[in-house]
Design a protein around this motif. Sequence first.
Motif, mmCIF file in Angstrom:
data_model
loop_
_atom_site.group_PDB
_atom_site.id
_atom_site.type_symbol
_atom_site.label_atom_id
_atom_site.label_comp_id
_atom_site.label_asym_id
_atom_site.label_seq_id
_atom_site.Cartn_x
_atom_site.Cartn_y
_atom_site.Cartn_z
ATOM 1 N N LYS A 43 0.816 -1.031 -0.071
ATOM 2 C CA LYS A 43 0.061 -0.128 -0.003
ATOM 3 C C LYS A 43 0.818 1.287 0.021
ATOM 4 C CE LYS A 43 -3.840 -1.978 2.331
ATOM 5 N NZ LYS A 43 -4.952 -1.760 3.299
ATOM 6 N N PHE A 44 2.088 1.297 0.425
ATOM 7 C CA PHE A 44 3.097 2.395 0.436
ATOM 8 C C PHE A 44 4.006 2.294 -0.572
ATOM 9 C CE2 PHE A 44 1.133 1.829 4.818
ATOM 10 C CZ PHE A 44 0.481 3.026 4.976
ATOM 11 N N TYR A 84 -3.513 2.762 -2.246
ATOM 12 C CA TYR A 84 -3.873 2.330 -0.778
ATOM 13 C C TYR A 84 -4.975 1.379 -0.561
ATOM 14 C CZ TYR A 84 -4.706 3.429 4.131
ATOM 15 O OH TYR A 84 -4.859 3.198 5.520
ATOM 16 N N ILE A 104 -2.114 8.758 9.091
ATOM 17 C CA ILE A 104 -1.569 7.886 8.131
ATOM 18 C C ILE A 104 -0.034 7.536 8.709
ATOM 19 C CG2 ILE A 104 -0.406 7.576 5.796
ATOM 20 C CD1 ILE A 104 -2.733 9.714 4.987
ATOM 21 N N SER A 106 3.018 5.452 7.546
ATOM 22 C CA SER A 106 3.727 4.827 6.375
ATOM 23 C C SER A 106 5.308 4.276 6.769
ATOM 24 C CB SER A 106 4.003 5.474 5.125
ATOM 25 O OG SER A 106 4.885 6.824 5.407
ATOM 26 N N VAL A 113 -0.604 8.534 1.051
ATOM 27 C CA VAL A 113 -0.847 7.528 0.411
ATOM 28 C C VAL A 113 -1.753 8.154 -0.689
ATOM 29 C CG1 VAL A 113 -1.423 5.868 2.586
ATOM 30 C CG2 VAL A 113 -3.155 7.692 1.745
ATOM 31 N N TYR A 124 -11.746 8.872 2.185
ATOM 32 C CA TYR A 124 -10.638 8.455 3.389
ATOM 33 C C TYR A 124 -10.056 9.870 4.193
ATOM 34 C CZ TYR A 124 -10.724 3.638 2.881
ATOM 35 O OH TYR A 124 -11.138 2.160 2.890
#
Length: 142
Positions: A43-44, A84, A104, A106, A113, A124
């Motif tokens: 996701k990152f 994400y 968030i 990371s 994101v 989000y």
Amino acid sequence: MKKSALIFLISIVLVSCISGEPKPIQLNTDSCDFCKMTIANGKFGAELITQKGRYYKFDDVACMIHFAKSNTVVPYKAFFVGDYLQENTLLPVEKCYFLKGGSINSPMHGNAVAFASDKEAAQYQSKLNAKLLTWKELYSSY
């Protein structure tokens, strides 16, 4: 006949090597080309491709941006970031909507994101209490 088939195969391989499409990140195997940490969360993840077709992989968009800013002599062709909402799916930065800050968290504390649509990012934004940014704004923020 064999010679032309060989030339054809070599050309296909060469074209595919510099296609400008991202290569999948091998989670828990590939290392970040900036901080050297193992990339564990798609996701990152992020990736950049140079004009010559070399791929660099990162565990955080912040690592990719720091790398790009510190290597100004290498011309870049494309930047990609992890979606994400889609584990280990890379998107071109020009088509992304970014959120930064808030809750968030990371891997290298870039705390940003990416989303494939503005609707997803807006949904989000309040959940993560984050600021909506363009790629240019995100790039300038590091």
